[in-house]
Scaffold this motif. Structure first.
Motif, PDB file in Angstrom:
ATOM      1  N   PHE A  67      -9.088   2.781  -0.792  1.00  0.00           N
ATOM      2  CA  PHE A  67     -10.330   1.847  -0.803  1.00  0.00           C
ATOM      3  C   PHE A  67     -10.783   1.625  -2.308  1.00  0.00           C
ATOM      4  O   PHE A  67     -10.780   2.628  -3.079  1.00  0.00           O
ATOM      5  N   GLU A  91     -13.381   1.926   5.924  1.00  0.00           N
ATOM      6  CA  GLU A  91     -14.352   1.689   4.878  1.00  0.00           C
ATOM      7  C   GLU A  91     -14.013   0.136   4.633  1.00  0.00           C
ATOM      8  O   GLU A  91     -12.967  -0.162   4.750  1.00  0.00           O
ATOM      9  N   LEU A  92     -15.077  -0.540   4.312  1.00  0.00           N
ATOM     10  CA  LEU A  92     -15.001  -2.016   4.226  1.00  0.00           C
ATOM     11  C   LEU A  92     -16.271  -2.668   3.138  1.00  0.00           C
ATOM     12  O   LEU A  92     -17.258  -1.973   3.088  1.00  0.00           O
ATOM     13  N   TYR A 102     -19.271  -0.070   2.724  1.00  0.00           N
ATOM     14  CA  TYR A 102     -19.745   0.431   3.902  1.00  0.00           C
ATOM     15  C   TYR A 102     -18.766   1.416   4.479  1.00  0.00           C
ATOM     16  O   TYR A 102     -17.622   1.228   4.391  1.00  0.00           O
ATOM     17  N   SER A 124      -2.824   1.918  -0.527  1.00  0.00           N
ATOM     18  CA  SER A 124      -3.861   1.554   0.502  1.00  0.00           C
ATOM     19  C   SER A 124      -5.298   1.948   0.385  1.00  0.00           C
ATOM     20  O   SER A 124      -6.196   2.086   1.337  1.00  0.00           O
ATOM     21  N   VAL A 142     -10.313  -0.987   5.111  1.00  0.00           N
ATOM     22  CA  VAL A 142      -9.228   0.065   4.913  1.00  0.00           C
ATOM     23  C   VAL A 142      -9.555   0.966   6.226  1.00  0.00           C
ATOM     24  O   VAL A 142     -10.628   1.444   6.285  1.00  0.00           O
TER      25      VAL A 142
END
Lengths: 343, 286
Positions: free
Chosen positions: A23, B45-46, B56, A21, B255
């Protein structure tokens, strides 16, 4: 023993899933300095700008010219100006770099041409400072029993109710002038709302396509789109003159493109400013924004109108600046003449 | 305090009333509706390359509710579970702290699970399938014609949870870890640089995508501990969600890691005969 194995398996499963999971950080090597932002800007344009092939711009060569000029210790204004100069190579009014202190523009698409519009001349000598205004429209019946509508921005909202009032008010005129000189664009939805009022049947408005990948030639198949006359609303079917100048840009350019394909419409004035690419905007790492043409919109014949649309043959005319001093808008005069005489 | 908690649980219980079976009042075991209300706070976070090619990072919040109930299958060894969660994140460019992107989503899941007792006392394993529906959007404040990236998906997948009931002194405690893993489904995503304007003109080609692990990977991990006081429980825990799509030249990933706090409990139907009926709980055993 069995229970311990189960617990151990569950623990391993949890650990594996939590690790998965994490990032995925593609830009961890990116730096927020002048070099990093220049590279980011160049790459975004390289991967998303849609007119490289049409304009024959060698973007790699542009990078070769400008990249050596970038220094991490250069000031924000100097760096901004350098980036703006690089973007000017695209010759595109839809390309802007925006920061908190400035926005870059490419002006040559209209600066190198006559203005061909003077609002004061029209308001004083044709409208007598006595006209109606709604939804961004200025309208009046001219002395020659010709309807006149000025629409200065497709960002101004258009309601069906207002259009019904305007067109019914001007219905008794012998013809209609739609003046979109100085109209720098706005919403394509407003183009459809306005243009469809002059259609009696479903009409091919044009084609739109989009980038499907980072390659300069990665485009989708052009998608045909149509406008339908709005049911239950007034449709204007008499002759229409559309007045244009070089500042008729973007959505206004699209409006002219659609209107020009209608049989009762004549386009009079100067070539439009173009701007046929639907713009997208992206952030740079430093928070500046780059707007660029991303999706080409083609006319009903499949032609690109990025560099503008010519008036109807025989109707290319510039404003006579001397006559303007005497209160004459020669483009408007030509439109009135055509609507009154048919020639 | 207790009154507020009870009120919250009752309100939360209103939603799934349609799922309650019409059981003859005196024949079947009593199956209380397990209900939880959760509040989450943490970080997200994306990245969505349709909007910007950079990642971001920022804070995020969520509010959720959960319902579970035993089902009259295999001697009540099956349970259904519904989860509803609203997520919101406010993020800025990871690299510089500038820019601004908001993300929001509504997530609903319906699962059916069977449980088995494991050889360790108090430890049970639930396993089954779920259907999830997620709808939301990212909004980048840079403006222009592409400020929004719409997210919607429907998927079917696997879910499993390990539940461990034990006592901390005299206090019953339930520890739980649940994993949800969508496997197949459908989701929407415009092509690389396709505008929503073009989609609105009717060009839906390549807008709807089959969701498999080749094109998307979503996962929800939740680790919670319920400290049970009389008829209600205080829940604390950790929640992790990940949404990912890889398709049409775009990559999207969101996430989040959240601290979870909430209230939970079994809601019983009060009637005179309740005390004589067998009770089949969905989650708590002690």
């Amino acid at each position: 023993m069995m229970g311990k194995e189960c617990v151990k398996s569950l623990f391993l499963l949890c650990a594996a899933m939590l690790l998965h999971s994490c990032f995925v950080d593609d830009d961890k090597d990116m730096t927020d300095d002048a070099v990093g932002n220049f590279d980011a800007l160049w790459s975004i344009v390289d991967e998303h700008y849609c007119f490289f092939g049409y304009k024959e711009v060698d973007w790699d060569s542009v990078r070769t010219v400008f990249r050596p000029k970038v220094r991490n210790n250069m000031g924000s204004y100097a760096f901004f100006d350098l980036c703006g100069d690089m973007l000017d190579e695209l010759q595109d009014g839809h390309v802007n770099l925006s920061s908190s202190f400035a926005t870059s523009y490419y002006w040559a698409w209209f600066q190198d041409y006559p203005v061909n519009y003077d609002e004061r001349v029209v308001h004083q000598n044709y409208l007598d400072f006595d006209f109606y205004q709604t939804d961004g429209f200025v309208y009046k019946k001219l002395r020659q029993n010709i309807g006149y509508i000025y629409y200065g921005s497709f960002s101004s909202g258009i309601s069906d109710n207002s259009l019904d009032h305007i067109l019914v008010r001007l219905a008794s005129c012998d013809g209609l002038i739609i003046d979109v000189r100085g109209n720098g664009g706005g919403s394509l939805a407003n183009v459809e709302t306005f243009a469809s009022r002059f259609m009696t049947e479903r009409t091919l408005a044009g084609y739109i396509c989009h980038k499907t990948g980072a390659g300069h030639d990665d485009f989708s198949e052009p998608y045909a789109y149509y406008y339908d006359p709005p049911a239950g609303h007034y449709i204007y079917t008499k002759p229409v003159a559309v007045l244009t100048n070089r500042y008729t840009f973007s959505a206004a350019n699209n409006f002219v493109q659609v209107m020009k394909s209608l049989p009762q419409v004549t386009v009079i004035g100067d070539r439009t400013g173009g701007g046929s690419g639907l713009p997208f905007t992206y952030n740079l790492p430093n928070g500046w924004n780059i707007r660029l043409s991303s999706s080409p919109i083609l006319d009903a014949e499949g032609n690109d109108t990025e560099f503008g649309i010519d008036p109807t043959p025989g109707f290319k005319i510039d404003m006579d600046t001397v006559a303007a001093l005497q209160g004459h808008d020669t483009i408007l005069d030509r439109a009135i003449e055509w609507l009154v005489t048919g020639k | 305090m207790r009154r507020y908690v009870t009120t919250l649980l009752l309100l939360a219980a209103l939603l799934p009333t349609a799922v309650r079976a019409d059981e003859p009042a005196d024949a079947k075991p009593l199956c209380p509706l397990f209900t939880a209300v959760e509040f989450e706070v943490g970080g997200s976070e994306l990245i969505d390359t349709y909007l910007a090619p950079w990642s971001y990072k920022g804070w995020s919040l969520a509010v959720g509710a959960e319902w579970m109930r035993a089902m009259p299958i295999e001697e009540y060894r099956w349970v259904w579970q519904q989860q509803l969660r609203v997520n919101f994140a406010r993020t800025r460019l990871r690299i510089s702290g500038s820019g601004l992107t908001d993300a929001g989503s509504l997530h609903y899941a319906f699962a059916m699970m069977r449980y088995s007792e494991l050889p360790v006392k108090g430890l049970r394993l639930y396993y089954g399938a779920d259907m999830t529906l997620t709808a939301g959007a990212l909004y980048n404040y840079h403006g222009g014609n592409n400020p929004v990236s719409v997210k919607a998906d429907l998927s079917w997948g696997l879910t499993a949870m390990a539940v461990y009931d034990f006592k901390l002194g005299h206090l019953p405690v339930t520890a739980r870890y649940q994993l949800s893993l969508p496997v197949v489904g459908v989701f929407v995503q415009p092509e690389y640089a396709e505008s929503y304007y073009e989609v609105s003109l009717g060009n839906y080609e390549n807008f709807l995508h089959a969701g498999t692990w080749a094109t998307r990977f979503d996962m929800t991990n939740r680790l919670t501990i319920d400290f049970r006081f009389a008829s209600w429980a205080l829940r604390v825990g950790y929640g992790n969600t990940i949404y990912t799509t890889y398709t049409a030249g775009n990559r999207y990933q969101w996430v989040s890691h959240h601290f979870v706090v909430g209230f939970a409990g079994d809601l019983l139907r009060w009637s005179a005969g309740n005390k004589d009926r067998r009770v089949c709980r969905a989650l708590y055993t002690l």
